[in-house]
Scaffold this active site. Structure first.
Site: not given
Length: 619
Positions: A201-202, A331, A443-444
């Site tokens: 999806w990046d 994630e 994580k992000q």
């Protein structure tokens, strides 16, 4: 042409799941040599898929001396080495021109798996390149790059290292983007074997915005790849238990799900909404109705159908539309109910799909009928999308005044950040996923990314409070994260924080900040540096078809500028240290744009306007 030796896929002796398995046998098996007509090379095929690639090369050697030139080729275990030997007198010059051409099965007409046809295709491509000649090829490449910089040139005054970094990132993104409608933007582009060349999806959320505003034709090609793999998304939806619609895989090349770990992979249903967001972004910037009726609308409709099968109207939430058991971008938090990012993006997706169906019904009814007939779309379905969007549940915690990442995130035990050894990052390399899932740690960027992409859906003070909360619990183990935090911090006027995060995303590969650049460059992080500059510091937001800017200036910079293409116009934006921003129309019929809410009209007769008002620090 020697076999490539990838870097070790371990860190401290622990396997790195970001790299992929290290096969005992090479991914490509040697099939046959290519020789004759001045060319030499080889044909190789993948062991499982049987997809083939051929590489052919030729050498031209000239000298200004009289000494003989000896050229030899050595073949050894699937490797081909070419050696040139001569003795040059003082002042003599030897010139070696090496020409290389590749061909894949997709370049060959006829039955797949034909090694002879593949070899012939590579030799023909080599002959074509040789006939054109090095000077003409170099000139064509130079012209292509000049054209690219005409639409994407930028400068950062007061930070030359960051300017060079962002320009380097843009060049790498240009190199790594597919242009044929058959390929997309791999997580590592063409730069390394990390993630095994897969698309995530990046591509739509990070790489595509840069391409939309600098290379619209390439952006369209990347979206056409998604349409080409729509049948695979339909198949994936059935495998995941859905009766109709399409679900794009989280990790893929050919259209099938390639993730081996369901909770943090296939459960990321947000990819459907990510692709829909990219379609809308492209359409708002281009007005390309040909793309919409040939590709975009079918993508939107098939993926929108899935949300009604996935979610439900929950009486325990006052009849709000809820989506359960998904994983958002973070994630370290998997299989949750009502992930804020997923729900907000699904809401925007459903709204836009219904809007497109209504517009096509008014303006292009024949195209709508054709698309509806092809996919069996009922006349009542768009209204169902609109109703689900209107009822979408977006988590909000009254006590703290923030948007929780999901229904359970605030109930989890906070991670012991102070007690985590410095050498235990990234956490995924040292803790079992279930340990991470049980804790309040990100994580992000997840909810923070929703605030960036959909700023009109969230109240400003709730976003400010939420940013402070998520900044404290995010470890940025993903390179996707820093650029997103930079973007939102800049919009919030938190200039010191924005600049620190911006440096992290701009320099992630040049300084190897995550110690894994050897596995390939981080395309999304590179794109994130452009997003942080243009959509963060300059505050650009263009969904809805109008360019809006709210420029800020970080400490230490004396100004910055950038260019972009929008609706057939090329615009340059120059932010100065004198509290003013200059907008210039470089080409095109003209447009209206917004600067801190003030409307400016750029036309060929009045191509430039300077408007007062930039922010230097936090509000």
């Amino acid at each position: 042409m020697a076999p490539h030796q990838p870097p070790a896929a371990t860190e401290g002796g622990v396997h790195d799941p970001r790299v992929g398995p290290q096969a005992a046998e090479p991914a490509l098996a040697f099939r046959r040599w290519i020789e004759g007509d001045g060319a030499e090379g080889m044909v190789l095929r993948a062991g499982r898929s049987r997809q083939g690639v051929a590489v052919a090369m030729a050498h031209t050697v000239t000298t200004t001396g009289d000494a003989p030139v000896l050229a030899t080729s050595i073949r050894d275990q699937g490797a081909l080495r070419h050696t040139v030997r001569t003795t040059l007198a003082p002042g003599a010059v030897l010139t070696l021109v090496k020409s290389v051409a590749y061909a894949a099965d997709k370049d060959v007409d006829g039955a797949p798996g034909d090694d002879d046809a593949l070899s012939s295709a590579a030799v023909a491509a080599l002959a074509q390149a040789t006939a054109i000649g090095l000077p003409a090829l170099r000139q064509a490449r130079t012209q292509a790059l000049q054209d690219f910089w005409l639409s994407s040139d930028l400068a950062i005054e007061g930070a030359p290292d960051l300017e060079r970094a962002v320009r380097f990132n843009l060049f790498q993104l240009l190199q790594g983007a597919g242009r044929d409608g058959l390929t997309s933007v791999g997580a590592k582009g063409q730069s390394g074997e990390g993630y095994e060349g897969h698309y995530f999806w990046d591509a739509e959320i990070f790489a595509l915005p840069v391409l939309v505003y600098t290379r619209p034709a390439v952006a369209r090609a990347v979206l056409e790849y998604r349409h080409r793999t729509l049948d695979g998304a339909r198949t994936h939806a059935r495998l995941m238990g859905h009766r109709k619609g399409a679900l794009y895989p989280w990790r893929t090349i050919g259209g099938a799900e390639c993730s081996a770990y369901f909770p943090a992979g296939s459960a990321q249903y947000h990819i459907n909404a990510d692709i829909a967001h990219a379609v809308r972004q492209y359409m708002d910037a281009s007005g390309d109705d040909d793309f919409l009726v040939r590709h975009g609308a079918e993508i939107l409709f098939e993926t929108a159908r899935l949300w009604l099968d996935m979610g439900h109207y929950n009486p325990r939430r006052g009849g709000r539309f809820c989506i359960h058991e998904v994983t958002g971008p973070d994630e370290y938090t998997a299989m949750v109910d009502n992930n804020l990012y997923t729900n907000a993006m699904a809401q925007a997706h459903l709204e836009y799909a219904a809007e497109v169906a209504a517009r096509l019904g008014r303006e292009r009814p024949d195209d709508l009928a054709r698309i509806a007939g092809a996919i069996g779309l009922g006349a009542e379905e768009p209204e169902g999308w609109r109703q689900a969007a209107e009822a979408m549940y977006l988590p909000y915690d009254e006590a703290s005044g923030i948007h929780p990442q999901d229904d359970s995130f605030l109930d989890k035990k906070p991670w012991d950040f102070a007690g985590t050894p410095a050498d235990h990052h990234p956490l995924l390399m040292h803790y079992h996923p279930l340990v991470l899932y049980r804790h309040q740690v990100c994580k992000q960027a997840d909810a923070v990314l929703a605030f960036c992409l959909l700023p009109h859906r969230f109240e400003a003070e709730a976003v400010r409070r939420s940013f402070a909360f998520y900044e404290a619990v995010t470890v940025h183990d993903s390179t996707l994260s820093a650029g997103v935090f930079a973007l939102l911090a800049a919009r919030l006027g938190l200039m010191d924080k924005a600049l620190a995060y911006f440096k992290d995303t701009a320099l992630v590969d040049l300084h190897d900040l995550h110690r894994n650049t050897g596995h390939g460059l981080h395309m999304a992080a590179m794109a994130g540096s452009w997003m942080a500059l243009v959509q963060g510091f300059a505050g650009m937001h263009a969904l809805g078809g109008t360019l809006r800017f709210a420029p800020t200036l970080p400490p230490g910079w004396t100004g910055y500028r950038f260019r972009l293409d929008f609706q057939g116009n090329r615009v340059e934006v120059a932010v100065g240290c004198d509290a003013a921003t200059t907008y210039r129309l470089l080409a095109g019929p003209g447009l209206a744009l917004s600067h801190h809410g003030q409307v400016a009209h750029l036309t060929p007769a009045t191509p430039e306007q300077t408007l007062e008002g930039i922010r230097h620090a936090a509000l």
